[in-house]
Design an enzyme around this catalytic site. Structure first.
Site, PDB file in Angstrom:
ATOM      1  N   LYS A  48      27.193  -1.911  28.518  1.00  0.00           N
ATOM      2  CA  LYS A  48      28.104  -1.201  27.531  1.00  0.00           C
ATOM      3  C   LYS A  48      28.364   0.260  28.067  1.00  0.00           C
ATOM      4  O   LYS A  48      27.640   0.683  29.287  1.00  0.00           O
ATOM      5  CB  LYS A  48      27.335  -1.018  26.390  1.00  0.00           C
ATOM      6  CG  LYS A  48      26.062  -0.237  26.610  1.00  0.00           C
ATOM      7  CD  LYS A  48      25.133   0.024  25.428  1.00  0.00           C
ATOM      8  CE  LYS A  48      23.969   0.841  25.477  1.00  0.00           C
ATOM      9  NZ  LYS A  48      22.998   0.723  24.314  1.00  0.00           N
ATOM     10  N   ARG A 149      19.115   1.533  11.992  1.00  0.00           N
ATOM     11  CA  ARG A 149      20.454   1.880  12.268  1.00  0.00           C
ATOM     12  C   ARG A 149      21.043   0.501  12.167  1.00  0.00           C
ATOM     13  O   ARG A 149      21.390   0.037  10.742  1.00  0.00           O
ATOM     14  CB  ARG A 149      20.348   1.909  13.999  1.00  0.00           C
ATOM     15  CG  ARG A 149      21.544   3.021  14.585  1.00  0.00           C
ATOM     16  CD  ARG A 149      21.361   3.456  15.971  1.00  0.00           C
ATOM     17  NE  ARG A 149      21.333   1.993  16.783  1.00  0.00           N
ATOM     18  CZ  ARG A 149      21.126   2.416  18.181  1.00  0.00           C
ATOM     19  NH1 ARG A 149      21.045   3.263  18.430  1.00  0.00           N
ATOM     20  NH2 ARG A 149      21.229   1.131  18.752  1.00  0.00           N
ATOM     21  N   TYR A 283      33.833  32.126  32.582  1.00  0.00           N
ATOM     22  CA  TYR A 283      34.176  32.668  31.305  1.00  0.00           C
ATOM     23  C   TYR A 283      32.955  32.985  30.630  1.00  0.00           C
ATOM     24  O   TYR A 283      31.965  32.759  30.726  1.00  0.00           O
ATOM     25  CB  TYR A 283      34.568  31.488  30.392  1.00  0.00           C
ATOM     26  CG  TYR A 283      36.122  30.724  30.802  1.00  0.00           C
ATOM     27  CD1 TYR A 283      37.326  31.642  31.077  1.00  0.00           C
ATOM     28  CD2 TYR A 283      36.138  29.161  30.843  1.00  0.00           C
ATOM     29  CE1 TYR A 283      38.235  30.883  31.343  1.00  0.00           C
ATOM     30  CE2 TYR A 283      37.260  28.782  31.139  1.00  0.00           C
ATOM     31  CZ  TYR A 283      38.325  29.432  31.812  1.00  0.00           C
ATOM     32  OH  TYR A 283      39.500  28.930  31.967  1.00  0.00           O
ATOM     33  N   MET A 331      36.080  23.587  32.233  1.00  0.00           N
ATOM     34  CA  MET A 331      36.772  22.310  31.957  1.00  0.00           C
ATOM     35  C   MET A 331      36.688  21.421  33.120  1.00  0.00           C
ATOM     36  O   MET A 331      36.336  20.272  33.322  1.00  0.00           O
ATOM     37  CB  MET A 331      38.165  22.384  31.512  1.00  0.00           C
ATOM     38  CG  MET A 331      38.561  20.747  31.128  1.00  0.00           C
ATOM     39  SD  MET A 331      40.470  21.092  30.527  1.00  0.00           S
ATOM     40  CE  MET A 331      39.893  21.577  28.880  1.00  0.00           C
TER      41      MET A 331
HETATM   42  C1  LIG Z   1      21.849   0.278  24.882  1.00  0.00           C
HETATM   43  C2  LIG Z   1      20.794  -0.875  24.038  1.00  0.00           C
HETATM   44  C3  LIG Z   1      19.945  -1.477  25.082  1.00  0.00           C
HETATM   45  C4  LIG Z   1      19.637  -0.927  26.315  1.00  0.00           C
HETATM   46  O1  LIG Z   1      18.867  -0.004  26.227  1.00  0.00           O
HETATM   47  P1  LIG Z   1      18.203   0.889  27.507  1.00  0.00           P
HETATM   48  O2  LIG Z   1      17.044   1.701  26.908  1.00  0.00           O
HETATM   49  O3  LIG Z   1      19.039   1.540  28.301  1.00  0.00           O
HETATM   50  O4  LIG Z   1      17.205  -0.230  28.163  1.00  0.00           O
HETATM   51  C5  LIG Z   1      19.291  -2.594  24.452  1.00  0.00           C
HETATM   52  N1  LIG Z   1      19.683  -3.211  23.079  1.00  0.00           N
HETATM   53  C6  LIG Z   1      20.650  -2.476  22.499  1.00  0.00           C
HETATM   54  C7  LIG Z   1      20.847  -2.931  21.166  1.00  0.00           C
HETATM   55  C8  LIG Z   1      21.146  -1.253  22.831  1.00  0.00           C
HETATM   56  O5  LIG Z   1      22.125  -0.753  22.203  1.00  0.00           O
END
Ligand SMILES: *Cc1c(COP(=O)(O)O)cnc(C)c1O
Length: 394
Positions: A48, A149, A283, A331
């Site tokens: 991801k 969550r 800045y 930036m």
């Molecule tokens: C991002 C994520 C992972 C991986 O987490 P890491 O700590 O980077 O290994 C696994 N499961 C879910 C649901 C996630 O959102």
């Protein structure tokens, strides 16, 4: 802080302003180290967020070539991009878990992508898309075992399981996975860990009793993969550890787990100049030169993902020496006080690397900015070209 150390190892493609080097050999080594740990459980390469900034397609291809046959993404669009790049269902299962109403259910079904379902609304949208496409869905039911969550609360679990089993009985879906996610697997001994292990066992027990026969049950993220073998079940979902960073820096550095950081970030000095004492820098003039000195201009800033919180604290290595960002990160650029040294303009500046040659690491940056190494690598922006080295030709 200025610490002399061994010669730097920064390299940079001719003519580029800045570059993230992605060491695919390190990625393969990390996957091998993780597999040794997970034994009979399969590994899911979590790619991801553009593989935490490392490049989703390249990293996914490398993982698949190394024998990993599960890929994970948050959004369905990320999953579709992997399929569009030619990573087919025969090469890897892909699971995406972050859905919102009106999502691309039909495209995902046609692409042979597994979906996570946490609630009845998602099951209803999926089932409608299955009827429209004629393609049955592969579903992973997600339980909220305490993270609070995504996932289905225990009180709603029986209803969700029953609805999924009804759709399965009609041949519309197959419940192939049961899963959940930890809240504090990176804090050894945290009371939520045992509670979630117990909650997961209960959710599995209920679903299996009701007639679900999952291909895979999965709970472990990177910290759980490294520290909690009892959480491995059939599949471990590793993100950060695969990229060679430690999800539990208080417990161990990457090398302690057989891991090597995959991303290095380098920029090229854009200007070196002598300024008098008492000169404000960047800045707001939050840094003022203590005496006559030399300043180096580093041409990356928050548009490139360098946190503005690194103002006055972010570490870099220039010509073998550690320097700290002087004043604010802007930036597009920041400044370091070179203390009278006069490296050549164009000299590489190593922001972070594996750490083996005394250079700062993404972990050091996380600490300097009050965040995690996760956020440091993931935020490196699209304006920074990636250079891939050590690839297997995948
Ligand atoms: C991002 C994520 C992972 C991986 O987490 P890491 O700590 O980077 O290994 C696994 N499961 C879910 C649901 C996630 O959102």
């Amino acid at each position: 802080m200025t610490t002399a150390n061994t010669t730097g190892t920064a390299t940079l493609t001719d003519g580029v302003r800045a570059e993230a080097t992605i060491d695919l050999a390190a990625l393969r080594g990390n996957l091998a180290a993780l597999r040794e740990r997970t034994g009979a459980s399969a590994l899911m390469a979590v790619v991801k967020a553009d593989a935490y900034g490392h490049g989703a397609v390249r990293c996914a291809r490398e993982a698949v070539a190394a024998g990993v046959n599960w890929l994970g993404t948050a959004t369905p669009e990320e999953a579709l991009a992997l399929r569009a790049a030619g990573i087919g269902p025969e090469q890897a299962r892909v699971l995406c878990w972050l859905w919102t109403p009106g999502g691309p259910w039909q495209q995902v079904l046609r692409a042979g992508i597994d979906v996570s379902v946490s609630a009845l609304w998602a099951l209803a949208e999926l089932v409608r898309a299955v009827r429209e496409t004629g393609v049955p869905g592969r579903v992973h039911l997600k339980a909220d075992t305490g993270l609070g969550r995504n996932g289905c609360q225990p009180r709603d679990w029986p209803e969700l399981v029953a609805a999924a089993l009804r759709a399965q009985a009609e041949g519309l879906i197959e419940v192939v996975g049961l899963w959940s996610h930890f809240a504090a697997a990176d804090e050894p001994g945290h009371p939520s860990i045992q509670a979630q292990l117990d909650g997961f066992a209960a959710a599995l027990g209920y679903a299996e009793q009701a007639g679900v026969r999952p291909e895979v049950r999965h709970l472990a993220n990177s910290p759980a993969t490294l520290l909690l073998p009892q959480s491995h079940y059939d599949l471990c979902r590793t993100g950060l550890a695969m990229y060679g960073l430690s999800p539990v820096p208080e417990v161990g550095a990457p090398a302690d787990f057989g891991l090597r950081p995959v991303m290095s970030l380098t920029a090229r000095l854009a200007l070196v100049k002598t300024v008098p004492g008492g000169h404000g820098v960047s800045y707001g003039h939050h840094y003022v030169t203590p005496g006559e000195t030399t300043l180096g201009l580093v041409p990356v800033g928050y548009a490139d993902g360098i946190p503005r919180h690194a103002s006055g604290s972010g570490p870099v290595q220039v010509a073998g020496k550690w320097r700290t960002i002087a004043g604010r990160v802007a930036m597009d650029q920041f400044v370091v006080d070179l203390g009278g040294d006069t490296p050549e303009v164009g000299e590489p500046v190593l922001l972070f690397g594996p750490g083996g040659n005394g250079e700062p690491t993404a972990e050091d940056w996380g600490r300097a900015c009050g965040t995690l190494s996760y956020e440091i690598v993931t935020r490196i922006g699209a304006r920074v070209p990636r250079r891939y080295v050590g690839g297997s030709g995948a």
